[in-house]
Design a protein around this motif. Sequence first.
Motif, mmCIF file in Angstrom:
data_model
loop_
_atom_site.group_PDB
_atom_site.id
_atom_site.type_symbol
_atom_site.label_atom_id
_atom_site.label_comp_id
_atom_site.label_asym_id
_atom_site.label_seq_id
_atom_site.Cartn_x
_atom_site.Cartn_y
_atom_site.Cartn_z
ATOM 1 N N HIS A 1 6.387 13.206 7.344
ATOM 2 C CA HIS A 1 7.845 13.216 7.452
ATOM 3 C C HIS A 1 8.502 13.013 6.090
ATOM 4 C CE1 HIS A 1 11.860 12.400 9.133
ATOM 5 N NE2 HIS A 1 11.926 11.432 8.228
ATOM 6 N N LEU A 2 7.959 12.115 5.303
ATOM 7 C CA LEU A 2 8.598 11.755 4.036
ATOM 8 C C LEU A 2 8.449 12.817 2.958
ATOM 9 C CD1 LEU A 2 7.717 7.956 3.821
ATOM 10 C CD2 LEU A 2 9.977 8.960 4.156
ATOM 11 N N ASP B 1 13.773 3.102 -2.774
ATOM 12 C CA ASP B 1 14.429 2.314 -1.719
ATOM 13 C C ASP B 1 14.446 3.065 -0.392
ATOM 14 O OD1 ASP B 1 14.871 0.315 -3.534
ATOM 15 O OD2 ASP B 1 16.969 0.818 -3.892
ATOM 16 N N GLU B 2 14.739 4.352 -0.468
ATOM 17 C CA GLU B 2 14.781 5.165 0.753
ATOM 18 C C GLU B 2 13.404 5.273 1.395
ATOM 19 O OE1 GLU B 2 15.581 9.855 1.839
ATOM 20 O OE2 GLU B 2 16.629 8.963 0.112
ATOM 21 N N LEU B 3 12.389 5.469 0.569
ATOM 22 C CA LEU B 3 11.024 5.599 1.081
ATOM 23 C C LEU B 3 10.556 4.301 1.738
ATOM 24 C CD1 LEU B 3 9.420 7.517 -1.927
ATOM 25 C CD2 LEU B 3 9.994 8.477 0.316
ATOM 26 N N MET B 4 10.816 3.183 1.095
ATOM 27 C CA MET B 4 10.364 1.907 1.632
ATOM 28 C C MET B 4 11.149 1.515 2.878
ATOM 29 S SD MET B 4 7.769 1.205 -0.072
ATOM 30 C CE MET B 4 7.425 -0.456 0.484
ATOM 31 N N ALA B 5 12.418 1.895 2.936
ATOM 32 C CA ALA B 5 13.200 1.616 4.136
ATOM 33 C C ALA B 5 12.616 2.353 5.340
ATOM 34 C CB ALA B 5 14.656 2.014 3.921
ATOM 35 N N PRO C 1 4.869 9.893 -8.608
ATOM 36 C CA PRO C 1 5.690 8.944 -9.377
ATOM 37 C C PRO C 1 7.143 9.371 -9.533
ATOM 38 C CG PRO C 1 4.135 10.121 -10.783
ATOM 39 C CD PRO C 1 3.733 10.406 -9.387
ATOM 40 N N LEU C 2 7.409 10.673 -9.650
ATOM 41 C CA LEU C 2 8.792 11.121 -9.808
ATOM 42 C C LEU C 2 9.593 10.887 -8.532
ATOM 43 C CD1 LEU C 2 8.328 14.451 -11.824
ATOM 44 C CD2 LEU C 2 9.003 12.188 -12.672
ATOM 45 N N LEU C 3 8.994 11.213 -7.390
ATOM 46 C CA LEU C 3 9.654 10.961 -6.110
ATOM 47 C C LEU C 3 9.881 9.466 -5.929
ATOM 48 C CD1 LEU C 3 10.679 12.016 -3.373
ATOM 49 C CD2 LEU C 3 8.338 11.762 -2.507
ATOM 50 N N TRP C 4 8.893 8.676 -6.280
ATOM 51 C CA TRP C 4 8.991 7.228 -6.154
ATOM 52 C C TRP C 4 10.121 6.676 -7.024
ATOM 53 C CZ3 TRP C 4 8.150 3.388 -3.174
ATOM 54 C CH2 TRP C 4 8.137 2.076 -3.664
ATOM 55 N N ALA D 1 0.831 -1.204 0.000
ATOM 56 C CA ALA D 1 0.000 0.000 0.000
ATOM 57 C C ALA D 1 0.868 1.258 0.000
ATOM 58 C CB ALA D 1 -0.941 -0.004 1.206
ATOM 59 N N PHE D 2 1.990 1.229 0.727
ATOM 60 C CA PHE D 2 2.935 2.351 0.675
ATOM 61 C C PHE D 2 3.454 2.531 -0.747
ATOM 62 C CE2 PHE D 2 3.404 2.352 5.326
ATOM 63 C CZ PHE D 2 3.603 3.711 5.558
ATOM 64 N N GLU D 3 3.867 1.438 -1.359
ATOM 65 C CA GLU D 3 4.379 1.501 -2.732
ATOM 66 C C GLU D 3 3.325 2.053 -3.676
ATOM 67 O OE1 GLU D 3 6.017 -1.543 -6.206
ATOM 68 O OE2 GLU D 3 5.872 -2.216 -4.118
#
Length: 221
Positions: free
Chosen positions: A62-63, A42-46, A34-37, A24-26
């Motif tokens: 925060h993100l 990897d950083e976001l999912m970590a 989409p550009l940030l993703w 769901a985060f992804e």
Amino acid sequence: MRPGMVAFDVAGTTVLDDGIVLRAFEGAFSRTQPLLWEKKADELMAYASKTMGQSKIEVFTHLVGDSELARITNLAFEAVYLEEIKGNGAEPMPGAEECFAFLQSLSIPVVLTTGFSRQTLDTLLDALGWKSTITLSVTPDEAGRGRPFPDMLELAWHQLKLIDRENIIVLGDTVSDMQAGLAFGARSVIGVLTGAHTREMLIDANATSVINSVADLPSLV
């Protein structure tokens, strides 16, 4: 001494997750940013994995660093999560319903706390048929702040009109569950190994004990 209440986390503790929250985060980032993703997946999912159990809107704030973007991303997160639930159903963690029944047979209140919004939590409870099974559920918005702050536990404690805050059990699969329980002052803050964080992470977060799953809790009560 019989516990005044037992407060459970939801996804990964009492409800099978199977990666749904991270998917769901992804989906939330790929749909709304989409550009940030593309640049920072990897950083976001970590960070999402590290902060599992915390209020989702606070994690997104925060993100992305902007409250409106965080709100939009959180709405997308919840949409993806609900799509997963409606498409594949929701399954209780093995032993969770038996644990709830055991506690209620002893007149011990069963409380659910979560990082989800009320709408998402209610959809999940409906899918599981748990609205009449549990005693009380609390969301971050209702309490003021989510984990690692103890606000949801404080609200449940007040609503149940309990007196001894030490005589409370808090159960969860994440570091933030342990932090919230300890900040509240619960004597028993128990980690389970069915969710996001490892035994080592839970012990480092000062869990009073770590068990394999919610099914093991009745033997400790």
